[in-house]
Each structure stands twice: as structure tokens, then as C-alpha cells.
Design a protein around this motif. Structure first.
Motif, PDB file in Angstrom:
ATOM      1  N   SER A  61     -17.662 -25.467  61.645  1.00 43.97           N
ATOM      2  CA  SER A  61     -17.991 -24.167  61.036  1.00 43.97           C
ATOM      3  C   SER A  61     -17.556 -23.089  61.931  1.00 43.97           C
ATOM      4  O   SER A  61     -17.814 -22.836  63.198  1.00 43.97           O
ATOM      5  CB  SER A  61     -19.488 -24.437  60.771  1.00 43.97           C
ATOM      6  OG  SER A  61     -19.831 -23.014  60.372  1.00 43.97           O
ATOM      7  N   PHE A  62     -16.979 -21.868  61.148  1.00 38.98           N
ATOM      8  CA  PHE A  62     -16.318 -20.755  61.681  1.00 38.98           C
ATOM      9  C   PHE A  62     -17.287 -19.466  61.175  1.00 38.98           C
ATOM     10  O   PHE A  62     -17.201 -19.473  59.755  1.00 38.98           O
ATOM     11  CB  PHE A  62     -14.937 -20.501  61.803  1.00 38.98           C
ATOM     12  CG  PHE A  62     -13.890 -21.572  62.447  1.00 38.98           C
ATOM     13  CD1 PHE A  62     -14.287 -21.978  63.624  1.00 38.98           C
ATOM     14  CD2 PHE A  62     -12.893 -21.982  61.880  1.00 38.98           C
ATOM     15  CE1 PHE A  62     -13.485 -22.766  64.255  1.00 38.98           C
ATOM     16  CE2 PHE A  62     -12.062 -23.101  62.289  1.00 38.98           C
ATOM     17  CZ  PHE A  62     -12.344 -23.434  63.571  1.00 38.98           C
ATOM     18  N   SER A  63     -17.750 -18.738  61.825  1.00 38.08           N
ATOM     19  CA  SER A  63     -18.461 -17.721  61.177  1.00 38.08           C
ATOM     20  C   SER A  63     -17.164 -16.476  60.711  1.00 38.08           C
ATOM     21  O   SER A  63     -16.349 -16.115  61.372  1.00 38.08           O
ATOM     22  CB  SER A  63     -19.254 -16.813  62.195  1.00 38.08           C
ATOM     23  OG  SER A  63     -19.636 -15.630  61.717  1.00 38.08           O
ATOM     24  N   PRO A  64     -17.591 -16.173  59.406  1.00 36.47           N
ATOM     25  CA  PRO A  64     -16.916 -15.184  58.954  1.00 36.47           C
ATOM     26  C   PRO A  64     -16.764 -13.715  59.603  1.00 36.47           C
ATOM     27  O   PRO A  64     -15.812 -12.771  59.440  1.00 36.47           O
ATOM     28  CB  PRO A  64     -17.069 -15.102  57.637  1.00 36.47           C
ATOM     29  CG  PRO A  64     -18.388 -15.458  57.360  1.00 36.47           C
ATOM     30  CD  PRO A  64     -18.696 -16.532  58.389  1.00 36.47           C
ATOM     31  N   LYS A  93     -18.702 -20.273  66.514  1.00 44.06           N
ATOM     32  CA  LYS A  93     -18.330 -21.423  65.959  1.00 44.06           C
ATOM     33  C   LYS A  93     -19.077 -22.839  66.283  1.00 44.06           C
ATOM     34  O   LYS A  93     -19.563 -22.718  67.337  1.00 44.06           O
ATOM     35  CB  LYS A  93     -16.714 -21.827  66.295  1.00 44.06           C
ATOM     36  CG  LYS A  93     -16.346 -21.737  67.922  1.00 44.06           C
ATOM     37  CD  LYS A  93     -15.020 -21.759  68.114  1.00 44.06           C
ATOM     38  CE  LYS A  93     -14.943 -21.426  69.654  1.00 44.06           C
ATOM     39  NZ  LYS A  93     -15.295 -19.994  70.060  1.00 44.06           N
ATOM     40  N   ALA A  98     -10.606 -19.296  62.551  1.00 42.98           N
ATOM     41  CA  ALA A  98     -11.757 -18.421  62.865  1.00 42.98           C
ATOM     42  C   ALA A  98     -11.579 -17.154  62.796  1.00 42.98           C
ATOM     43  O   ALA A  98     -10.289 -16.740  62.520  1.00 42.98           O
ATOM     44  CB  ALA A  98     -12.021 -18.796  64.354  1.00 42.98           C
ATOM     45  N   LYS A  99     -12.432 -16.143  62.656  1.00 45.92           N
ATOM     46  CA  LYS A  99     -12.105 -14.933  62.507  1.00 45.92           C
ATOM     47  C   LYS A  99     -11.256 -14.323  63.515  1.00 45.92           C
ATOM     48  O   LYS A  99     -11.237 -14.424  64.847  1.00 45.92           O
ATOM     49  CB  LYS A  99     -13.479 -13.959  62.739  1.00 45.92           C
ATOM     50  CG  LYS A  99     -13.464 -12.448  62.536  1.00 45.92           C
ATOM     51  CD  LYS A  99     -14.462 -11.766  62.488  1.00 45.92           C
ATOM     52  CE  LYS A  99     -14.445 -10.211  62.685  1.00 45.92           C
ATOM     53  NZ  LYS A  99     -14.051  -9.872  61.254  1.00 45.92           N
ATOM     54  N   ASP A 154      -5.815 -15.106  60.304  1.00 42.06           N
ATOM     55  CA  ASP A 154      -6.880 -14.374  59.582  1.00 42.06           C
ATOM     56  C   ASP A 154      -6.208 -13.401  58.943  1.00 42.06           C
ATOM     57  O   ASP A 154      -6.431 -12.236  59.657  1.00 42.06           O
ATOM     58  CB  ASP A 154      -7.967 -14.420  60.496  1.00 42.06           C
ATOM     59  CG  ASP A 154      -9.016 -13.695  59.657  1.00 42.06           C
ATOM     60  OD1 ASP A 154      -9.171 -13.509  58.398  1.00 42.06           O
ATOM     61  OD2 ASP A 154     -10.193 -12.937  60.369  1.00 42.06           O
ATOM     62  N   GLY A 168     -13.173 -18.875  58.152  1.00 45.01           N
ATOM     63  CA  GLY A 168     -14.270 -20.055  57.909  1.00 45.01           C
ATOM     64  C   GLY A 168     -14.052 -20.866  56.637  1.00 45.01           C
ATOM     65  O   GLY A 168     -14.541 -21.932  56.582  1.00 45.01           O
TER      66      GLY A 168
END
Length: 240
Positions: A52-55, A60, A99-100, A118, A161
Motif C-alpha cells: 500500500s502506497f499513500s496517494p 507505505k 509511491a507518491k 508518478d 498507490g
């Protein structure tokens, strides 16, 4: 007896050609239960079963397991990931998540990069945005060392993400019997999330940060592992 022997040879030859054709056109899924289909690499690459990567931030998380490749580069472990498989003309598909503000890339034959980045929200994408064909680089050029490169026709990138999908159709460079190049490598088509973002783009030589500076008929798929967090799954390829 003579007729039977010749007939048998013809059947064997036909079967051999048929087998080769099936191999050329068949699809292969790279197993992510282990890293056995890849060359040994540094510890920045690991197998996990969820990620999981935060937007909106650099947060993470992941759960150890199988099924997903995860790159978390931390110096000095920033190596790239190479397939043991060497390819010529190829159709490649895979899912990825970044990731962001993260950055990676996939290099066909370890030499020609389609950018993973990204690029969420970018209005006018450049060669370095997601789906771009990265530029070449020459330290001897002045004043502009970077050259060529091809921006995606539009921004089809999802938010950081989110799982995204690449489908890449690649034509390897051609060489004559003396090893002289007769045709450039070409990205016949690059689709990002179902949108065609590149079509019939010639690449005159290895792009920047390629693993190899020469050009050959065969080479591995390379996933870049030195820029930022990236997750990859569902890798399939087909020889063309």
C-alpha cells in the motif's frame, strides 16, 4: 523403406517447425512465488503479498509473502532486476503501482526505457512522465547532453498507490550477418491503462541509464530499482 524414411523426416521437420512456432507465439507468466526467473539482485527487491502506497504522503506498508515484486531502494542496495530470459521482438504486459513522486522504469533488452513515474495530474506530459520513452544521453554533446526521447501522447496515469497496467509491443534492432545494425529498435505500441500513448517510435540507441551501452539482437527485461518505491505484479510476455 526409403519412402517411409523420407516421410518420417518430413513429419519430424514439420513437428519441429510447428513446435518452434508455438513457442514463439505462446504467452508466459513470470512466477512471483520466488525470484527464480530473475538474476540475483540486491536486497531492495523483495516478494510480498500486499502493498500500500499513500496517494498523499510518503507512507507505505507491505505484508511479506508472494505474488508482488516490491522495490524499496536504500543505499547501497539500489540494484536493478533482470530476467534470465533474453528476448528479441516481444509483447510485455504487467501491473505496477508507484509511491507518491516515485520513479522507476522498464527497459526492453535492458537498453530501451519506458518510464514509470508518478505523473498524476500532469497536464502536458514530457518524455520523463509515465509512459514516456526516455531520452538518450551523451556526455560529449554540447550544450545539450540529453537528446531524443518521446513524450506520451496524453497523460493516462492514475493516482499514486493505484494499480496501473502497461502493455508494450517492442521490435528489437536488426543486424546483418556482419553484425552491422540495419534497423533501429522500435516501440510499436505502448498502452498505459488501456490508452495508446506511444506508436511506432524508433529508438536509435540505448536510453539514459541503460544497463548496456551497446545494441544486440537479444537482451533481458530490466526493472529499474534505484529511484523510488515501486510494486510490480502479473508479468506476462509473448515472443513475436
Amino acid at each position: 523403406m526409403k519412402f517411409s524414411f523420407i516421410s518420417l523426416l518430413c513429419v519430424m521437420l514439420f513437428c519441429s517447425l510447428e513446435s518452434a512456432a508455438q513457442k514463439k507465439g505462446s504467452s508466459h507468466a513470470i512466477s512471483l512465488h520466488a525470484l527464480t526467473e530473475f538474476e540475483p539482485t540486491t536486497s531492495n527487491w523483495k516478494l510480498v503479498k500486499s502493498v500500500s502506497f499513500s496517494p498523499t504522503s510518503d507512507q507505505k506498508s507491505f505484508e511479506p509473502g508472494e505474488g508482488i515484486l516490491l522495490a524499496l531502494p536504500v543505499k547501497p542496495d539500489t540494484g536493478h532486476l533482470f530476467t534470465k530470459m533474453q528476448h528479441s521482438d516481444l509483447e510485455l504486459e504487467f501491473d505496477f503501482a508507484v509511491a507518491k513522486q516515485s520513479n522507476s522504469g522498464v527497459y526492453l533488452q535492458g537498453r530501451y526505457e519506458v518510464q514509470i513515474f508518478d505523473s498524476w495530474g500532469v497536464e502536458k506530459p514530457a518524455f520523463y512522465d509515465c509512459g514516456g520513452i526516455y531520452q538518450r544521453w551523451d556526455e560529449s554533446r554540447s550544450p545539450k547532453k540529453g537528446f531524443e526521447g518521446n513524450a506520451p501522447t496524453q497523460n493516462a496515469c492514475k493516482e499514486p498507490g493505484a494499480w496501473q497496467h502497461f502493455k508494450i509491443k517492442f521490435q528489437a534492432p536488426r543486424f546483418d550477418k556482419n553484425g552491422q545494425k540495419t534497423a533501429n529498435a522500435k516501440f510499436i505500441r505502448v498502452e498505459l491503462n488501456g490508452v495508446t500513448v506511444q506508436e511506432n517510435v524508433d529508438v536509435t540507441g540505448p536510453t539514459r541509464s541503460a544497463a548496456f551501452e551497446d545494441e544486440r539482437a537479444l537482451g533481458p527485461i530490466m526493472f529499474q530499482g534505484d529511484h523510488g518505491p515501486v510494486a510490480i505484479q502479473n508479468i506476462r510476455y509473448c515472443f513475436l
